[in-house]
Design a protein around this motif. Structure first.
Motif, PDB file in Angstrom:
ATOM      1  N   ASP B  23       0.767  -1.183   0.030  1.00 28.97           N
ATOM      2  CA  ASP B  23       0.158  -0.007   0.046  1.00 28.97           C
ATOM      3  C   ASP B  23       0.778   1.169  -0.051  1.00 28.97           C
ATOM      4  O   ASP B  23       2.120   1.070   0.351  1.00 28.97           O
ATOM      5  N   PHE B  24       0.159   2.166  -0.398  1.00 30.34           N
ATOM      6  CA  PHE B  24       0.948   3.634  -0.692  1.00 30.34           C
ATOM      7  C   PHE B  24       1.800   4.114   0.275  1.00 30.34           C
ATOM      8  O   PHE B  24       3.170   4.671   0.207  1.00 30.34           O
ATOM      9  N   ALA B  25       1.314   4.206   1.477  1.00 33.94           N
ATOM     10  CA  ALA B  25       1.942   4.688   2.936  1.00 33.94           C
ATOM     11  C   ALA B  25       3.045   3.824   3.156  1.00 33.94           C
ATOM     12  O   ALA B  25       4.371   4.392   3.405  1.00 33.94           O
ATOM     13  N   THR B  26       2.875   2.576   3.203  1.00 35.92           N
ATOM     14  CA  THR B  26       4.050   1.461   3.580  1.00 35.92           C
ATOM     15  C   THR B  26       4.851   1.689   2.423  1.00 35.92           C
ATOM     16  O   THR B  26       6.206   1.639   2.827  1.00 35.92           O
ATOM     17  N   LEU B  97       1.193   6.697 -10.427  1.00 32.64           N
ATOM     18  CA  LEU B  97       1.726   7.339  -9.334  1.00 32.64           C
ATOM     19  C   LEU B  97       0.880   9.051  -9.085  1.00 32.64           C
ATOM     20  O   LEU B  97       0.306   9.453  -8.441  1.00 32.64           O
ATOM     21  N   PHE B  98       1.355   9.502 -10.671  1.00 29.43           N
ATOM     22  CA  PHE B  98       0.735  10.823 -10.805  1.00 29.43           C
ATOM     23  C   PHE B  98      -0.807  10.545 -10.574  1.00 29.43           C
ATOM     24  O   PHE B  98      -1.524  11.515 -10.094  1.00 29.43           O
ATOM     25  N   PHE B  99      -1.348   9.588 -11.149  1.00 30.11           N
ATOM     26  CA  PHE B  99      -3.017   9.350 -11.140  1.00 30.11           C
ATOM     27  C   PHE B  99      -3.537   9.322  -9.803  1.00 30.11           C
ATOM     28  O   PHE B  99      -4.476   9.940  -9.258  1.00 30.11           O
ATOM     29  N   LEU B 100      -2.783   8.733  -8.890  1.00 30.69           N
ATOM     30  CA  LEU B 100      -2.800   8.199  -7.473  1.00 30.69           C
ATOM     31  C   LEU B 100      -3.143   9.900  -6.785  1.00 30.69           C
ATOM     32  O   LEU B 100      -3.831   9.845  -6.016  1.00 30.69           O
ATOM     33  N   CYS B 101      -1.898  10.329  -7.095  1.00 31.51           N
ATOM     34  CA  CYS B 101      -1.784  11.600  -6.265  1.00 31.51           C
ATOM     35  C   CYS B 101      -2.672  12.509  -6.784  1.00 31.51           C
ATOM     36  O   CYS B 101      -3.036  13.553  -5.983  1.00 31.51           O
ATOM     37  N   ALA B 102      -3.320  12.650  -7.956  1.00 30.55           N
ATOM     38  CA  ALA B 102      -4.363  13.385  -8.230  1.00 30.55           C
ATOM     39  C   ALA B 102      -5.853  12.804  -8.172  1.00 30.55           C
ATOM     40  O   ALA B 102      -6.548  13.078  -8.768  1.00 30.55           O
ATOM     41  N   HIS B 103      -6.154  11.821  -7.415  1.00 31.74           N
ATOM     42  CA  HIS B 103      -7.166  11.354  -7.212  1.00 31.74           C
ATOM     43  C   HIS B 103      -8.323  12.237  -7.103  1.00 31.74           C
ATOM     44  O   HIS B 103      -8.124  12.917  -5.955  1.00 31.74           O
ATOM     45  N   PRO B 104      -9.428  12.006  -7.620  1.00 31.92           N
ATOM     46  CA  PRO B 104     -10.521  12.886  -7.422  1.00 31.92           C
ATOM     47  C   PRO B 104     -11.039  12.923  -6.187  1.00 31.92           C
ATOM     48  O   PRO B 104     -11.601  13.869  -5.688  1.00 31.92           O
ATOM     49  N   ARG B 150      -5.577   5.266   0.398  1.00 35.06           N
ATOM     50  CA  ARG B 150      -4.769   3.931   0.658  1.00 35.06           C
ATOM     51  C   ARG B 150      -5.523   2.730   0.055  1.00 35.06           C
ATOM     52  O   ARG B 150      -4.851   1.994  -0.463  1.00 35.06           O
ATOM     53  N   ASP B 151      -6.714   2.545  -0.077  1.00 33.85           N
ATOM     54  CA  ASP B 151      -7.251   1.393  -0.700  1.00 33.85           C
ATOM     55  C   ASP B 151      -7.641   1.614  -2.254  1.00 33.85           C
ATOM     56  O   ASP B 151      -8.184   0.865  -2.876  1.00 33.85           O
ATOM     57  N   VAL B 152      -7.235   2.594  -3.021  1.00 35.68           N
ATOM     58  CA  VAL B 152      -7.171   3.033  -4.452  1.00 35.68           C
ATOM     59  C   VAL B 152      -6.446   1.881  -5.099  1.00 35.68           C
ATOM     60  O   VAL B 152      -5.126   1.716  -4.597  1.00 35.68           O
ATOM     61  N   ARG B 153      -7.003   1.181  -5.763  1.00 32.03           N
ATOM     62  CA  ARG B 153      -6.069   0.297  -6.758  1.00 32.03           C
ATOM     63  C   ARG B 153      -5.809   0.571  -8.065  1.00 32.03           C
ATOM     64  O   ARG B 153      -6.810   1.116  -8.599  1.00 32.03           O
TER      65      ARG B 153
END
Lengths: 135, 388
Positions: B23-26, B97-104, B150-153
């Motif tokens: 997961d992202f934070a880990t 990672l770009f998409f994750l960081c700009a998640h809606p 966190r739970d975005v896949r």
């Protein structure tokens, strides 16, 4: 050292002595005023007395909780009379006397005609925890 | 050790771990550990493949952390997941990672902070400085953002338009701390452009190019935009010899390549307007007629009232202040800078007393201190002229 908040009131405080709206100053007078303020802050940085300062937008809204499930009441009865704070500066000085001295100096920033504007500044001490007595 | 290199590599390494199911934070924690290790060992023994080194060490750090709390059985399962050794790839992971960081699901402020942290590799302190908030506040903002995603896949393509908006927000934040956010936004947009090309055509590459060109063209004029005391210099009064011609040439080049694909988007249109300004050797030689044309395109693409407002000012230059004021008449007067635009057009039309009053009004609602001072000076200048 104790922190004080200097509030620049544009309305709500007693009238400044040299009370000419800024758009009636000459561009040179405005430059001088800005320079005075920025020199003041720079000097306080060198004496270690400057903490922070920001300008504020004139838009402000009074808000009050008006009961569960009800929208907050905004700008109640004071809409026309509320004061207007244009900016603030936080200083960290040794004594209250020093805070007054600096506020006085800031209030003397040049305005129309190059004369001090004598604007009113509010000086508010920050609340701090009482010093711990170790003995 | 090369800080820039590490900042370039960090997102790719986080991306690899996230793709492996961490997961992202880990993943970020593990990469931080790996970076600390790198700081200790690289000066003496520089790796031949820095990215491979970081991936291996970060993966090991993750496993170590995981082992301490998971069962032996679980550990073996995770070890099975490890892909065979070989060259590590970057493109896919960085884009995700770009998409994750700009998640809606993130607010713009959180998306910006997370992008700078995870993709940009900036420290929390650097980001806090740039936004003038305490480091603890920024740390909280970033961890809340991480919890949100966190739970975005990564099972479907993200929204590129949101990524571009986030990058443009970063660009417009300017530079108050020890990191130049405009330069950082340009670096990240370049990275995105490279990533996207190698991935294929699921997104409008022309718009990434358009945004990059727009940033470069704005950035090229930065030295001329403010005086040493921080006050604003309007475009028409800027010393054009201070403009960075190299950046302008690069921006125009990128823009032309993008426009040739004939898939116009709003960033390309904005860049075209910036390019026309950059192209004029003197303010009087600005091709306002073409600029109005691009504003028409932009208005068609966005329908934005802000574009309508800017278009009215451009019409004022191309066809005279009376035409400009007519175009302004249909714009929502509550828009930011409406009063300033109106003041400017009235002054050009010769209505000086109205202009002075409007400038003073505009100063009261200016969005920042530099503009407030600028507008106050304008009001003062006209008032003085009227008195003389």
């Amino acid at each position: 050292m104790a922190k004080y908040l200097l509030l620049k009131h544009y309305r709500g405080a007693p009238q400044a002595v040299n009370d000419v709206p800024m758009d009636q100053w000459t561009p040179g007078e405005i430059e001088d005023h800005m320079k005075y303020m920025s020199d003041f802050a720079t000097r306080l940085e060198t004496t270690g007395e400057f903490v922070d300062g920001q300008a504020l937008s004139p838009q402000g809204t009074f808000v009050r909780y008006d009961g569960e499930g009800r929208p907050p009441v905004t700008d109640g009865p004071f809409a026309e009379t509320k004061d207007l704070i244009a900016g603030w500066m936080v200083i960290d000085v040794d004594t209250y006397q020093r805070a007054l001295e600096l506020a006085g100096e800031l209030s003397a920033a040049p305005g129309a005609g190059g004369k001090p504007i004598h604007e009113w500044l509010e000086v508010r001490p920050f609340l701090t925890a009482p010093p711990t007595v170790t003995e | 050790m090369d800080d820039m290199l590490l900042r370039e590599l960090t997102p790719a390494v986080i991306g690899v771990l996230v793709r492996r199911g961490v997961d992202f934070a880990t993943a970020e924690d593990a990469v931080q550990e790996a970076l600390i290790q790198a700081a200790l060992t690289w000066p003496d023994r520089p790796p031949s493949d820095p990215k491979g080194w970081l991936v291996t060490v970060a993966w090991r750090k993750f496993l170590d952390a995981h082992r301490s709390e998971a069962s032996r059985r679980n550990r073996e399962r995770l070890l099975d997941l490890e892909p065979p050794p070989g060259p590590t790839e970057t493109a896919d992971d960085t884009l995700q990672l770009f998409f994750l960081c700009a998640h809606p699901s993130l607010t713009p402020a959180s998306a910006v902070a997370l992008t700078l942290r995870a993709v940009g590799g900036l420290t929390t302190r650097q980001i806090a400085q740039a936004y003038l908030v305490p480091e603890a506040t920024m740390a909280q903002r970033i961890s809340r953002a991480k919890r949100t995603v966190r739970d975005v896949r990564f099972d479907q393509p993200g929204d590129l338009a949101t990524v571009l908006r986030v990058l443009y927000l970063v660009f417009n934040e300017g530079y108050t701390g020890d990191v130049d956010l405009s330069a950082e936004a340009i670096r990240l947009t370049r990275q995105l452009a490279g990533t996207s090309r190698s991935r294929g055509t699921m997104v409008a590459d022309e718009e990434i190019a358009g945004l990059l060109a727009l940033m470069l063209l704005h950035h090229a004029r930065r030295a001329a935009r403010t005086r040493p005391d921080g006050s604003l210099v309007p475009l028409a009064e800027q010393d054009r010899s201070l403009w960075n011609t190299e950046l302008i040439a690069e921006g125009v080049d990128i823009l032309q390549t993008a426009l040739a694909h004939d898939r116009l988007g709003e960033f390309q249109a904005q860049a075209a307007i910036a390019a026309l300004h950059a192209d004029a050797p003197r303010a009087e030689e600005t091709d306002w007629v073409q600029i109005v044309g691009w504003y028409d395109e932009l208005l068609r693409l966005t329908g934005s009232p802000v574009v309508q407002l800017n278009r009215a000012v451009a019409i004022g230059e191309a066809d005279g202040p009376v035409a400009g004021l007519a175009a302004l008449a249909v714009v929502d007067p509550d828009l930011p800078r409406y009063t300033a635009a109106s003041a400017y057009l009235h002054e050009k039309a010769g209505d000086h007393s109205i202009a002075a009053r409007l400038y003073a009004d505009a100063a009261l609602s200016a969005p920042n201190l530099a503009e407030r001072h600028h507008l106050t000076r304008q009001a003062a200048r006209i008032s003085q002229a009227l008195r003389e």
